[in-house]
Design a protein around this motif. Sequence first.
Motif, PDB file in Angstrom:
ATOM      1  N   GLN A 127       1.022  -0.595   0.143  1.00 15.01           N
ATOM      2  CA  GLN A 127      -0.086   0.394  -0.102  1.00 15.01           C
ATOM      3  C   GLN A 127       0.988   1.198   0.242  1.00 15.01           C
ATOM      4  OE1 GLN A 127      -3.350   0.490   0.181  1.00 15.01           O
ATOM      5  NE2 GLN A 127      -2.684   2.852  -0.191  1.00 15.01           N
ATOM      6  N   ARG A 128       0.490   2.699  -1.172  1.00 19.13           N
ATOM      7  CA  ARG A 128       1.033   3.392  -1.316  1.00 19.13           C
ATOM      8  C   ARG A 128       0.749   4.574   0.321  1.00 19.13           C
ATOM      9  NH1 ARG A 128       1.356   5.177  -6.436  1.00 19.13           N
ATOM     10  NH2 ARG A 128       3.926   4.251  -6.837  1.00 19.13           N
ATOM     11  N   PRO A 129       1.750   4.825   1.358  1.00 20.17           N
ATOM     12  CA  PRO A 129       1.592   5.746   1.803  1.00 20.17           C
ATOM     13  C   PRO A 129       1.376   7.172   1.996  1.00 20.17           C
ATOM     14  CG  PRO A 129       3.925   5.259   2.410  1.00 20.17           C
ATOM     15  CD  PRO A 129       3.461   4.542   1.085  1.00 20.17           C
ATOM     16  N   TYR A 130       1.120   7.861   2.551  1.00 24.68           N
ATOM     17  CA  TYR A 130       0.947   9.048   2.524  1.00 24.68           C
ATOM     18  C   TYR A 130       2.193   9.603   3.383  1.00 24.68           C
ATOM     19  CZ  TYR A 130      -0.113  13.676   4.342  1.00 24.68           C
ATOM     20  OH  TYR A 130      -0.072  15.438   4.681  1.00 24.68           O
ATOM     21  N   ASP A 131       3.050  10.135   2.435  1.00 30.13           N
ATOM     22  CA  ASP A 131       4.148  10.385   2.949  1.00 30.13           C
ATOM     23  C   ASP A 131       4.590  11.980   2.169  1.00 30.13           C
ATOM     24  OD1 ASP A 131       6.868  10.867   3.909  1.00 30.13           O
ATOM     25  OD2 ASP A 131       7.528   8.118   2.829  1.00 30.13           O
ATOM     26  N   PRO A 132       4.539  13.286   3.164  1.00 29.73           N
ATOM     27  CA  PRO A 132       5.244  14.149   2.422  1.00 29.73           C
ATOM     28  C   PRO A 132       6.252  14.383   2.416  1.00 29.73           C
ATOM     29  CG  PRO A 132       3.357  14.355   4.102  1.00 29.73           C
ATOM     30  CD  PRO A 132       3.595  13.533   4.363  1.00 29.73           C
ATOM     31  N   GLU A 133       7.142  13.839   2.993  1.00 30.32           N
ATOM     32  CA  GLU A 133       8.176  14.299   2.448  1.00 30.32           C
ATOM     33  C   GLU A 133       8.577  13.167   1.946  1.00 30.32           C
ATOM     34  OE1 GLU A 133      10.906  15.458   3.962  1.00 30.32           O
ATOM     35  OE2 GLU A 133       8.753  16.824   5.538  1.00 30.32           O
ATOM     36  N   LYS A 134       9.087  12.085   1.255  1.00 27.72           N
ATOM     37  CA  LYS A 134       8.589  11.346  -0.402  1.00 27.72           C
ATOM     38  C   LYS A 134       8.335  12.093  -1.494  1.00 27.72           C
ATOM     39  CE  LYS A 134       9.251   6.646  -0.367  1.00 27.72           C
ATOM     40  NZ  LYS A 134       8.848   5.654  -0.159  1.00 27.72           N
ATOM     41  N   ALA A 135       7.396  12.875  -1.070  1.00 24.54           N
ATOM     42  CA  ALA A 135       6.467  13.522  -2.435  1.00 24.54           C
ATOM     43  C   ALA A 135       7.219  14.591  -2.169  1.00 24.54           C
ATOM     44  CB  ALA A 135       5.175  14.146  -1.833  1.00 24.54           C
ATOM     45  N   LYS A 136       7.053  15.061  -1.039  1.00 27.57           N
ATOM     46  CA  LYS A 136       8.581  16.634  -1.540  1.00 27.57           C
ATOM     47  C   LYS A 136       9.967  15.816  -2.142  1.00 27.57           C
ATOM     48  CE  LYS A 136      10.581  20.363   1.237  1.00 27.57           C
ATOM     49  NZ  LYS A 136      10.959  21.317   2.804  1.00 27.57           N
ATOM     50  N   TRP A 137      10.306  15.278  -2.248  1.00 29.01           N
ATOM     51  CA  TRP A 137      12.258  14.397  -2.391  1.00 29.01           C
ATOM     52  C   TRP A 137      11.636  14.614  -3.926  1.00 29.01           C
ATOM     53  CZ3 TRP A 137      13.227  10.238  -5.535  1.00 29.01           C
ATOM     54  CH2 TRP A 137      14.390  10.304  -5.709  1.00 29.01           C
ATOM     55  N   HIS A 138      10.538  13.725  -4.530  1.00 25.82           N
ATOM     56  CA  HIS A 138      10.155  14.069  -6.234  1.00 25.82           C
ATOM     57  C   HIS A 138       9.535  15.242  -6.433  1.00 25.82           C
ATOM     58  CE1 HIS A 138      10.152   9.521  -6.212  1.00 25.82           C
ATOM     59  NE2 HIS A 138       9.010   8.975  -5.475  1.00 25.82           N
ATOM     60  N   LEU A 139       9.193  15.829  -5.485  1.00 25.91           N
ATOM     61  CA  LEU A 139       8.928  17.741  -6.086  1.00 25.91           C
ATOM     62  C   LEU A 139      10.262  18.030  -6.188  1.00 25.91           C
ATOM     63  CD1 LEU A 139       6.785  19.021  -6.945  1.00 25.91           C
ATOM     64  CD2 LEU A 139       6.395  19.868  -4.561  1.00 25.91           C
ATOM     65  N   GLN A 140      11.011  18.154  -5.946  1.00 28.34           N
ATOM     66  CA  GLN A 140      12.307  18.577  -6.545  1.00 28.34           C
ATOM     67  C   GLN A 140      13.394  17.484  -6.792  1.00 28.34           C
ATOM     68  OE1 GLN A 140      14.069  17.753  -2.335  1.00 28.34           O
ATOM     69  NE2 GLN A 140      13.439  19.923  -1.235  1.00 28.34           N
ATOM     70  N   LYS A 141      12.906  16.451  -7.762  1.00 26.67           N
ATOM     71  CA  LYS A 141      13.467  15.602  -8.047  1.00 26.67           C
ATOM     72  C   LYS A 141      12.965  16.565  -9.488  1.00 26.67           C
ATOM     73  CE  LYS A 141      14.898  10.883  -9.831  1.00 26.67           C
ATOM     74  NZ  LYS A 141      14.817   9.855  -9.295  1.00 26.67           N
ATOM     75  N   ALA A 142      11.467  16.641  -9.454  1.00 32.95           N
ATOM     76  CA  ALA A 142      10.412  16.316 -11.140  1.00 32.95           C
ATOM     77  C   ALA A 142      11.469  18.609 -11.908  1.00 32.95           C
ATOM     78  CB  ALA A 142       9.134  16.703 -10.606  1.00 32.95           C
ATOM     79  N   ASN A 143      12.093  19.098 -10.436  1.00 34.67           N
ATOM     80  CA  ASN A 143      12.096  20.459 -10.405  1.00 34.67           C
ATOM     81  C   ASN A 143      11.209  21.465 -11.516  1.00 34.67           C
ATOM     82  OD1 ASN A 143      14.233  22.287 -10.641  1.00 34.67           O
ATOM     83  ND2 ASN A 143      15.295  21.767 -12.526  1.00 34.67           N
ATOM     84  N   LEU A 144      10.178  21.627 -10.735  1.00 31.12           N
ATOM     85  CA  LEU A 144       8.976  22.024 -11.676  1.00 31.12           C
ATOM     86  C   LEU A 144       9.028  23.689 -11.927  1.00 31.12           C
ATOM     87  CD1 LEU A 144       6.327  19.724 -11.548  1.00 31.12           C
ATOM     88  CD2 LEU A 144       7.664  19.939 -13.921  1.00 31.12           C
ATOM     89  N   GLY A 145       9.636  23.850 -10.467  1.00 30.18           N
ATOM     90  CA  GLY A 145       9.925  25.576 -10.129  1.00 30.18           C
ATOM     91  C   GLY A 145       8.180  25.777  -9.247  1.00 30.18           C
ATOM     92  N   SER A 146       8.101  27.567  -8.971  1.00 32.40           N
ATOM     93  CA  SER A 146       6.976  27.546  -8.738  1.00 32.40           C
ATOM     94  C   SER A 146       6.217  28.018  -9.052  1.00 32.40           C
ATOM     95  CB  SER A 146       7.346  28.956  -7.675  1.00 32.40           C
ATOM     96  OG  SER A 146       7.776  30.038  -8.762  1.00 32.40           O
ATOM     97  N   THR A 147       5.997  28.001 -10.470  1.00 28.85           N
ATOM     98  CA  THR A 147       4.514  28.165 -11.149  1.00 28.85           C
ATOM     99  C   THR A 147       3.594  27.302 -10.906  1.00 28.85           C
ATOM    100  OG1 THR A 147       5.952  28.912 -13.229  1.00 28.85           O
ATOM    101  CG2 THR A 147       3.438  27.907 -13.692  1.00 28.85           C
ATOM    102  N   PRO A 148       2.219  27.923 -10.089  1.00 27.49           N
ATOM    103  CA  PRO A 148       1.358  27.545 -10.013  1.00 27.49           C
ATOM    104  C   PRO A 148       0.587  26.182 -10.730  1.00 27.49           C
ATOM    105  CG  PRO A 148       0.880  29.582  -9.692  1.00 27.49           C
ATOM    106  CD  PRO A 148       2.372  29.083 -10.352  1.00 27.49           C
ATOM    107  N   ILE A 149       0.254  24.845 -10.211  1.00 24.74           N
ATOM    108  CA  ILE A 149      -0.299  23.842 -11.372  1.00 24.74           C
ATOM    109  C   ILE A 149      -1.859  23.870 -11.059  1.00 24.74           C
ATOM    110  CG2 ILE A 149      -0.178  21.549 -11.829  1.00 24.74           C
ATOM    111  CD1 ILE A 149       2.935  21.634 -10.352  1.00 24.74           C
TER     112      ILE A 149
END
Length: 540
Positions: free
Chosen positions: A361-383
């Motif tokens: 089961q994939r957990p709720y994991d803000p830290e892992k989400a943050k890690w993937h987000l930084q890796k994605a390098n999408l900048g600060s533009t609203p999505i």
Amino acid sequence: MSNNQKQFRELVGPEESIRMMDSLRRGASRRDVLAMLAAGGMQATLAGSIASLATTAHAQTPKKGGRIKVASLSSGVNDTLDPARQSGHIDYCRGFMFYNGLTVLDGSLTPQPQLAEEFSTKDAQTWVFKLRKGVSFHNGKPLTPADVVFSMMRHKDPATGSRAKVLADQFESVTATGPNEVTFRLTAPNADLPVILGTYHFHIVPDGTTNFAAGIGTGPFKLKEFKPGERSIAVRNDSYWKPNRPYLDEIELVGISDESARVNALLSGQLDLVAAVSPRSLNRVLDSGSHTIFETKATNYTNLIMRRDGGPGTNPDFVLAMKHLFNREQLLKNIQAGRGMVANDQPIAPNNRFFFKGLPQRPYDPEKAKWHLQKANLGSTPIPVVASPAATNSVETALVMQYAAKQIGLNLDVRRMPADGYWSSHWMKHPVGFGNINSRPSADLALTLFFKSDAPWNEAGWKNEKFDQLLVAARGETDLAKRTQMYADMQVMIHQDGGIGIPCFNSSLDGHTKKLKGLSPIPIGGMMGTSFAEHVWLDA
């Protein structure tokens, strides 16, 4: 299991306890069962338990007679009694009142024999169905292979306007191959043919039928009155081929589109069973004291769509970041009032026979989400994230995710669209948005319609050649163990790489008077997948 039942089972053994309980349910008296026990020298020991068990068993024995009034979601002038053209909940309810199929789906969506006594195949491409003998239509005409051939092949004729034509197009031929035998030849192997034939549209009608106004079928009820957009009345078919069925004398079926109006009519005693109660109305129903809720788990899901062919979804790390932002337990508890099941970003629910239990089961994991987000390098533009009341609970889910995303530096711009026109103007048309998918009767259909690379409803534009190959291979695989493993592999692929986030499976909630008994879940939808009519009874 009660203490009395446990004591009974321990003393007489599991097989004997089952035999005794079956005798009670069939009408054996307390004296009859005590006589059985006396032969084994156990009468004195179990007298108290038997008295209690007899009372319980007889209380659960279905009673014949009575009339109920039922409300579906809506009705209109296009309501029909033609199984091929039925298109909504109220039509499907009527269909199961008046007709039968060759097969019927059980609580695990496994096909069981109905008008066909048995079915078999050697290669999943040629199927032989042996018809049940002694079955007659409401007009007295005996069921024959010609009726089955006609009922199947009419779906292929564009003039019929069948809602199931896309499924029937695989019928290369349907022929009578004996006095009580029909053989299907498919254009390609499909191990799910018996599942497909257990769905709404493939009910059997008399050979040559062109006028469906009389609703002539082999089903548990006969048509008394039908006014499209208003109501229908069904009365017991005393010649029904199933012994002792149906239980009720009469069912009146109406359509009420407003959920509050349905619930108010139920609580005032005007209705006995209503479809689609909102989680917001649960307490009103349960607090009434004389009404309750019938829950069918995992009937549909609301999903976050992240297009893999455009926008931020082209970056797999963004997709994984969003999936880890689902606080699934919180969403289930606070938005769905706990009515449903936690999902795992793939569409096969836990009550499906092909559900892969081994997928972590994939957990709720803000830290892992943050890690993937930084890796994605999408900048600060609203999505932008498009949601609408048309996609059940999507607005609430989007707002919860928006707050969680803010905590890790992700700016989600939730844009609420009106329900009217959402499916034609917005669904699948934005890089990030929401969908709402109804349950499908088979794993193959759930995967084919929404995840195959060339599927028109491939919401995320996800393409995976290996997935497509596995899907076709699984459809034709007759070895259940091999097929199960193929579906497990496909669930893993979607979970890991697909552009769909599925936090929860939504339950279907029906309200009913406590006097109404006999409902059991069939996870294609509420009201036993609309097949409630022949199963329910009144405990007056």
